[in-house]
Structures are given as structure tokens and as C-alpha cells.
Write an enzyme that holds these catalytic residues in place. Sequence first.
Site, mmCIF file in Angstrom:
data_model
loop_
_atom_site.group_PDB
_atom_site.id
_atom_site.type_symbol
_atom_site.label_atom_id
_atom_site.label_comp_id
_atom_site.label_asym_id
_atom_site.label_seq_id
_atom_site.Cartn_x
_atom_site.Cartn_y
_atom_site.Cartn_z
ATOM 1 N N PRO A 128 0.728 -1.439 -0.272
ATOM 2 C CA PRO A 128 0.204 -0.003 -0.287
ATOM 3 C C PRO A 128 0.798 1.275 -0.103
ATOM 4 C CG PRO A 128 -0.784 -1.930 1.273
ATOM 5 C CD PRO A 128 0.058 -2.089 0.808
ATOM 6 N N ARG A 243 9.713 -7.480 -17.878
ATOM 7 C CA ARG A 243 9.467 -5.952 -18.560
ATOM 8 C C ARG A 243 9.301 -6.710 -19.994
ATOM 9 N NH1 ARG A 243 12.525 -1.453 -14.136
ATOM 10 N NH2 ARG A 243 10.705 -1.942 -12.883
ATOM 11 N N ILE A 337 -11.939 4.529 -35.392
ATOM 12 C CA ILE A 337 -11.805 3.046 -36.534
ATOM 13 C C ILE A 337 -13.468 1.845 -36.786
ATOM 14 C CG2 ILE A 337 -11.119 1.708 -37.919
ATOM 15 C CD1 ILE A 337 -8.532 1.990 -37.395
ATOM 16 N N GLY A 340 -19.029 3.375 -33.414
ATOM 17 C CA GLY A 340 -20.175 3.008 -32.318
ATOM 18 C C GLY A 340 -20.010 1.981 -32.058
ATOM 19 N N GLU A 363 4.373 -3.511 -13.391
ATOM 20 C CA GLU A 363 6.069 -3.474 -13.254
ATOM 21 C C GLU A 363 6.930 -2.407 -13.563
ATOM 22 O OE1 GLU A 363 7.375 -7.410 -15.361
ATOM 23 O OE2 GLU A 363 5.345 -8.489 -14.389
HETATM 24 N N1 CAA Z 1 20.056 -5.211 -11.416
HETATM 25 C C1 CAA Z 1 20.901 -5.171 -10.659
HETATM 26 N N2 CAA Z 1 20.675 -4.257 -9.987
HETATM 27 C C2 CAA Z 1 19.733 -3.135 -9.218
HETATM 28 C C3 CAA Z 1 19.223 -2.988 -10.594
HETATM 29 C C4 CAA Z 1 19.041 -3.527 -11.763
HETATM 30 N N3 CAA Z 1 17.757 -3.635 -12.564
HETATM 31 N N4 CAA Z 1 18.458 -1.777 -10.454
HETATM 32 C C5 CAA Z 1 18.556 -0.914 -9.752
HETATM 33 N N5 CAA Z 1 19.677 -1.716 -8.985
HETATM 34 C C6 CAA Z 1 20.205 -1.793 -7.378
HETATM 35 C C7 CAA Z 1 21.185 -0.855 -7.705
HETATM 36 O O1 CAA Z 1 22.284 -0.992 -8.180
HETATM 37 C C8 CAA Z 1 20.951 -0.152 -5.983
HETATM 38 O O2 CAA Z 1 21.921 -1.283 -5.223
HETATM 39 P P1 CAA Z 1 24.057 0.324 -5.071
HETATM 40 O O3 CAA Z 1 22.592 0.759 -3.854
HETATM 41 O O4 CAA Z 1 24.347 -1.691 -4.016
HETATM 42 O O5 CAA Z 1 24.614 -0.070 -6.000
HETATM 43 C C9 CAA Z 1 19.848 -0.523 -6.182
HETATM 44 O O6 CAA Z 1 19.147 -1.185 -6.610
HETATM 45 C C10 CAA Z 1 18.793 0.516 -5.322
HETATM 46 O O7 CAA Z 1 18.600 1.215 -6.675
HETATM 47 P P2 CAA Z 1 18.171 2.507 -7.012
HETATM 48 O O8 CAA Z 1 19.357 3.795 -5.567
HETATM 49 O O9 CAA Z 1 18.349 3.054 -8.210
HETATM 50 O O10 CAA Z 1 16.717 2.897 -6.424
HETATM 51 P P3 CAA Z 1 15.515 3.521 -6.743
HETATM 52 O O11 CAA Z 1 15.120 3.716 -4.933
HETATM 53 O O12 CAA Z 1 16.028 4.448 -6.751
HETATM 54 O O13 CAA Z 1 14.613 3.136 -7.392
HETATM 55 C C11 CAA Z 1 13.294 2.023 -8.941
HETATM 56 C C12 CAA Z 1 14.801 2.365 -8.504
HETATM 57 C C13 CAA Z 1 13.894 1.454 -10.591
HETATM 58 C C14 CAA Z 1 12.370 3.454 -9.583
HETATM 59 C C15 CAA Z 1 13.107 0.837 -8.655
HETATM 60 O O14 CAA Z 1 12.676 1.256 -7.282
HETATM 61 C C16 CAA Z 1 11.595 0.388 -9.541
HETATM 62 O O15 CAA Z 1 12.012 -0.596 -10.454
HETATM 63 N N6 CAA Z 1 10.214 0.741 -8.695
HETATM 64 C C17 CAA Z 1 9.026 0.067 -9.772
HETATM 65 C C18 CAA Z 1 8.895 -1.264 -8.377
HETATM 66 C C19 CAA Z 1 8.060 -1.546 -9.518
HETATM 67 O O16 CAA Z 1 8.706 -2.132 -11.188
HETATM 68 N N7 CAA Z 1 7.245 -2.774 -9.554
HETATM 69 C C20 CAA Z 1 6.472 -4.253 -10.494
HETATM 70 C C21 CAA Z 1 6.568 -4.914 -9.436
HETATM 71 S S1 CAA Z 1 5.606 -6.211 -10.001
HETATM 72 C C22 CAA Z 1 4.394 -6.162 -10.889
HETATM 73 O O17 CAA Z 1 3.860 -5.082 -11.139
HETATM 74 C C23 CAA Z 1 3.767 -7.321 -11.659
HETATM 75 C C24 CAA Z 1 2.732 -7.713 -12.094
HETATM 76 O O18 CAA Z 1 1.909 -6.486 -12.194
HETATM 77 C C25 CAA Z 1 2.136 -8.860 -12.940
HETATM 78 P P1 FAD Z 2 2.591 4.780 -7.148
HETATM 79 O O1 FAD Z 2 4.427 4.438 -6.839
HETATM 80 O O2 FAD Z 2 1.985 5.761 -5.769
HETATM 81 O O3 FAD Z 2 2.966 5.685 -8.328
HETATM 82 C C1 FAD Z 2 1.842 6.814 -8.563
HETATM 83 C C2 FAD Z 2 2.123 7.871 -9.414
HETATM 84 O O4 FAD Z 2 3.285 8.594 -9.213
HETATM 85 C C3 FAD Z 2 2.024 7.378 -10.761
HETATM 86 O O5 FAD Z 2 2.128 7.581 -12.116
HETATM 87 C C4 FAD Z 2 3.749 6.927 -10.753
HETATM 88 O O6 FAD Z 2 4.635 6.623 -11.961
HETATM 89 C C5 FAD Z 2 3.977 8.577 -9.902
HETATM 90 N N1 FAD Z 2 5.565 8.359 -9.736
HETATM 91 C C6 FAD Z 2 5.973 7.674 -8.416
HETATM 92 N N2 FAD Z 2 6.809 7.928 -8.483
HETATM 93 C C7 FAD Z 2 7.517 9.330 -9.175
HETATM 94 C C8 FAD Z 2 9.414 9.383 -9.689
HETATM 95 N N3 FAD Z 2 9.737 8.948 -8.825
HETATM 96 N N4 FAD Z 2 8.762 10.502 -10.833
HETATM 97 C C9 FAD Z 2 7.987 10.316 -11.657
HETATM 98 N N5 FAD Z 2 6.813 10.299 -11.310
HETATM 99 C C10 FAD Z 2 6.312 9.301 -10.471
HETATM 100 N N6 FAD Z 2 2.894 -6.040 -7.472
HETATM 101 C C11 FAD Z 2 2.936 -6.747 -7.579
HETATM 102 O O7 FAD Z 2 4.069 -6.487 -6.642
HETATM 103 N N7 FAD Z 2 3.242 -7.563 -8.125
HETATM 104 C C12 FAD Z 2 2.045 -7.838 -8.593
HETATM 105 O O8 FAD Z 2 1.654 -8.852 -9.618
HETATM 106 C C13 FAD Z 2 1.527 -7.238 -9.329
HETATM 107 N N8 FAD Z 2 0.104 -7.074 -10.302
HETATM 108 C C14 FAD Z 2 -0.491 -5.877 -10.628
HETATM 109 C C15 FAD Z 2 -1.753 -5.968 -10.653
HETATM 110 C C16 FAD Z 2 -2.803 -5.048 -11.221
HETATM 111 C C17 FAD Z 2 -3.460 -5.023 -12.228
HETATM 112 C C18 FAD Z 2 -2.184 -3.349 -10.984
HETATM 113 C C19 FAD Z 2 -2.612 -2.435 -11.028
HETATM 114 C C20 FAD Z 2 -1.095 -3.576 -10.062
HETATM 115 C C21 FAD Z 2 -0.383 -4.726 -10.112
HETATM 116 N N9 FAD Z 2 0.949 -4.759 -9.136
HETATM 117 C C22 FAD Z 2 1.704 -5.549 -8.601
HETATM 118 C C23 FAD Z 2 1.459 -3.641 -9.348
HETATM 119 C C24 FAD Z 2 2.054 -2.506 -9.764
HETATM 120 O O9 FAD Z 2 3.186 -3.403 -9.772
HETATM 121 C C25 FAD Z 2 2.325 -1.265 -8.763
HETATM 122 O O10 FAD Z 2 0.882 -0.040 -9.026
HETATM 123 C C26 FAD Z 2 3.105 -0.044 -9.546
HETATM 124 O O11 FAD Z 2 4.032 -0.374 -9.317
HETATM 125 C C27 FAD Z 2 2.611 1.892 -10.063
HETATM 126 O O12 FAD Z 2 2.878 1.570 -8.131
HETATM 127 P P2 FAD Z 2 1.596 2.476 -7.051
HETATM 128 O O13 FAD Z 2 0.216 2.018 -7.902
HETATM 129 O O14 FAD Z 2 1.939 2.181 -5.625
HETATM 130 O O15 FAD Z 2 1.721 3.816 -7.340
#
Ligand code: CAA
Ligand code: FAD
Length: 383
Positions: A128, A243, A337, A340, A363
Site C-alpha cells: 500500500p 518487463r 475506426i 459506434g 512492472e
Molecule cells: N539490477 C541489479 N541491481 C539493480 C537494478 C537492476 N536492474 N536496478 C537497481 N539496482 C540496485 C542499485 O544498483 C542499488 O544498489 P546499490 O546501492 O548497492 O548500488 C539498488 O538496487 C537501489 O537502486 P536505486 O538507488 O536505483 O533505487 P531507487 O529507490 O532509486 O528505485 C526504481 C529505483 C527503478 C524506481 C525501482 O524502485 C523500481 O523499479 N520501482 C518500480 C517497482 C516495480 O516495477 N514494481 C513492479 C511490481 S511487480 C508487478 O507489477 C507484476 C505485475 O503487475 C504483473
Molecule cells: P505510485 O508509486 O504511488 O505512483 C503514482 C503515480 O506517481 C504514478 O503515475 C507514478 O508513475 C508516479 N510516480 C511515482 N514516483 C515517481 C517519481 N519518482 N517520478 C515520477 N513519477 C513518479 N505488484 C506486485 O508486486 N505484484 C503483482 O503481481 C502486481 N500486479 C498488479 C496487477 C494490477 C492489475 C495492478 C493495477 C498493479 C499490480 N502490481 C503488482 C502493482 C504495480 O506494480 C504498481 O501499481 C506500480 O508499480 C505503481 O505503484 P503504485 O500503484 O503504488 O503507484
Amino acid sequence: MNFNLTEEQLAVREAARDFAQKELKPGVIERDSKMLYPTEQIRGMAELGFLGMMVSPEYGGGGMDTLSYVLAMEEISKVDNSCSVIMSVNNSLVCWGIETFGSEEQKQKYLPRLAAGEWIGSFCLSEPEAGSDATSQRTTAIDMGDHYLLNGTKNWITNGGTSKLHIVIAQTDAEKGHRGINAFLVEADWDGVSIGAKEDKLGIRSSDTHTIMYTDVKVPKENRIGDDGFGFKFAMKTLSGGRIGIAAQALGIAGGAYELSLAYAQERSAFGKPIIKHQAISFKLADMATDIEAAKMMVYRAAWLKDQKLDYDTASSMAKLYASEVAMRHTVEAVQIHGGYGFVKEYHVERLMRDAKITQIYEGTSEVQRIVISRAVEKGKPY
Ligand code: CAA
Ligand code: FAD
């Protein structure tokens, strides 16, 4: 780079296309409307080997390359994105993460069941209060000597209601920041694991997305993935590959909308000629075809880099960013395209438009992809 597909890759694409058009398309509107989990369809995908495509044969998988997986994801996503996200999480976030970073014991215990689709997995990073800001984990895993004690809440978890195995990211040592985070393999039926209600979503409505609560869950030490403190890097590395799967999903959504729009524009007449003969419509199709081709090159290239064991972190973020924006833009045009007819469920494009939106969010949002790309650009990292 050579994108001349091999016999095996062509066969995978054909099998996925055939399955999507014949087995997924007939019930997809009803499943979407009623939020029905695609149980039978997932079983069919398991029989085709689509749930563990990249897992080595020694652990019961298909041993295929990333490009084959992308081709299958693309075809499934032209039709049913609930099925493709279930497939994507199981393949690239769960199986790949375990095979690449898990212990031999973890691989032998979990991969065969996951690859066969007997068990579906989920990847539990988001909370959350920690979505994009993924290092701010509030879930804790306290080291109790012979086990960890897990407490916290994960939300938005894909496969949350059906998965038997959760990969849970949690904070073990807050003082170490992200270097104190670990990843754990947690079985869904262990004491203290409880699942919230299924989310009622804009798109991918038949996939099951849930909040999951962990209360004093005892996690054996051997279920930690990798060394102590490796959990955040594990999540980032796993998401780099994930991704590519979501980029392929977006590519499929755009491609599905394009195929439907091209056929419709040739059939539908207005002002005495097929609407494709009106330049306003044919130019939309030209833009769609061009953007989809560009997205395809980026997605296939990211898969190719991964298969060559080259760095693909930035390429995968670029592919997801671009393909998801193409999917969103052109599904809106596909509805236009269709006029309705595009606004009603029967013609499929409104569902693809709703499904496209999530590819810009999960992701890593498009903004997060820009963070990853801009940091690489600033450092002069090759992509
Ligand atoms: N490979 C290895 N290490 C990595 C890495 C990578 N690709 N990316 C970052 N790291 C490491 C960094 O090197 C750093 O480590 P050190 O300090 O030891 O060098 C550490 O991770 C922290 O990295 P950052 O300082 O870059 O971290 P940050 O707080 O600035 O965040 C971010 C970076 C890219 C925004 C990251 O937090 C992020 O990817 N956020 C998005 C989360 C996300 O994608 N969630 C998806 C959930 S799953 C899902 O969504 C599934 C689904 O829906 C189906
Ligand atoms: P927030 O992080 O609160 O972001 C809100 C807005 O602010 C977004 O537009 C974001 O881009 C923007 N924002 C935040 N930080 C910054 C910044 N530094 N600079 C610029 N813009 C910023 N997660 C899992 O772990 N596992 C799963 O299987 C999974 N499945 C999902 C399935 C669905 C249908 C959905 C809706 C979500 C799922 N997620 C899952 C979670 C998903 O990965 C998150 O919703 C996503 O990473 C964004 O996080 P948040 O919703 O907390 O938004």
C-alpha cells in the site's frame, strides 16, 4: 541481430496463435464481463507448455529462449490479456527468478510444479505504501535463528487468489536500507497467510488481483532466495526480464487491435466505399502498422539481448515504455475506426483499449521506465 525466426520459434508462434483464436477468443468477452478466472484456459496453456517456457528441461520446462516466449505472449495478448498476464508472471517473475537465483533444493522442489502449471506462482513486491518507491518496504522478515517471521501486507498481487507459491520481498534489517531486503518463497497454505477480495478492475478483469496479508508467518531459512540482503537486487533483476514479457503483452494488444481494425476498415462502407478508402482511416492504419513495427523491433531486440546474455536492463525498459504507449494510443484509434461498434463489447477493441492501460502501470509505470532509462543515459551505459 537476426530476427529470421527458427522452425521452433515459428511453431511456437503458430501454436499460440491457434490456441488464442480458437480456445481463448470464444469466451473472452464473458470472462471479462463477469470477472471469471480462466481456469480451463490456463489448463490448456499448461498443456501446451506455456507456463514454464524458459525453464530448463531438467526442471520440467520447455527450455526455450526468450524470443519464443515473447512470440507466444504476443499472440495470446492479441486476444486475452488476463491469460497473458498470468502466463507472464509465472514465466518471467516466478520461474525465471527461482531458476536464476534459487538454490538447487528450491529449484527441484518448486520448478517442476510451476513449469507444469500444477502450481501458479505470484510475485509480491508492491505494498500500500511502496509501489514505484519499491525500496520503502514495510513488510518485515525478522531473523529468528532457524526461521524468519514474516509480517506485512502486499497489494495488487496478480495470481493472488490462485497461486500456491508467493515470492515475497520483505525488509529484514531496516538500518541497511535496500541492502537489508530479502526475497522469500512462501507457500500460500502456510499458517498466517490470508488473501483479500478479488479486485474489480478496468481491464484484465478475469485475472485475479488480490491484497495478501502475512501475519507471523514462519518462513524456513532455506526459503530465502540468495544471500542475506540480496532481495532488492533480486527484485530489480527479475523485473528487468519481466518487463520484456509485459512489453510483449503491449505489442500483442496493439497488434490485435490493428488486425481487427484492418479487417473492419475493409468490410465497413460509408459514403459508397470501404472506410479504408477514406484517407483519414487509412492513415490511422499506416501509423498503427509503423508504430507496431518499431515496437516489435525493440521488444524482440530486448529478448535477443537477454538470450545473448548481454545487458538488457535499459533495452527492456525502453521496450516496455514504447510498446505500452503504442498499445494505449492505437487501441484508442482502433475504437475510433470501429465507430459506434467499437464502443460495444462484441467487437473486442474496447476490451483491448481497457487492457492497454495496465501495461503503462504494472512492472514499473512509464515514469519508472523513464527513471531507469534516464539514469542509464546519464551514465553513458550502452543499450
Ligand atoms: N539490477 C541489479 N541491481 C539493480 C537494478 C537492476 N536492474 N536496478 C537497481 N539496482 C540496485 C542499485 O544498483 C542499488 O544498489 P546499490 O546501492 O548497492 O548500488 C539498488 O538496487 C537501489 O537502486 P536505486 O538507488 O536505483 O533505487 P531507487 O529507490 O532509486 O528505485 C526504481 C529505483 C527503478 C524506481 C525501482 O524502485 C523500481 O523499479 N520501482 C518500480 C517497482 C516495480 O516495477 N514494481 C513492479 C511490481 S511487480 C508487478 O507489477 C507484476 C505485475 O503487475 C504483473
Ligand atoms: P505510485 O508509486 O504511488 O505512483 C503514482 C503515480 O506517481 C504514478 O503515475 C507514478 O508513475 C508516479 N510516480 C511515482 N514516483 C515517481 C517519481 N519518482 N517520478 C515520477 N513519477 C513518479 N505488484 C506486485 O508486486 N505484484 C503483482 O503481481 C502486481 N500486479 C498488479 C496487477 C494490477 C492489475 C495492478 C493495477 C498493479 C499490480 N502490481 C503488482 C502493482 C504495480 O506494480 C504498481 O501499481 C506500480 O508499480 C505503481 O505503484 P503504485 O500503484 O503504488 O503507484
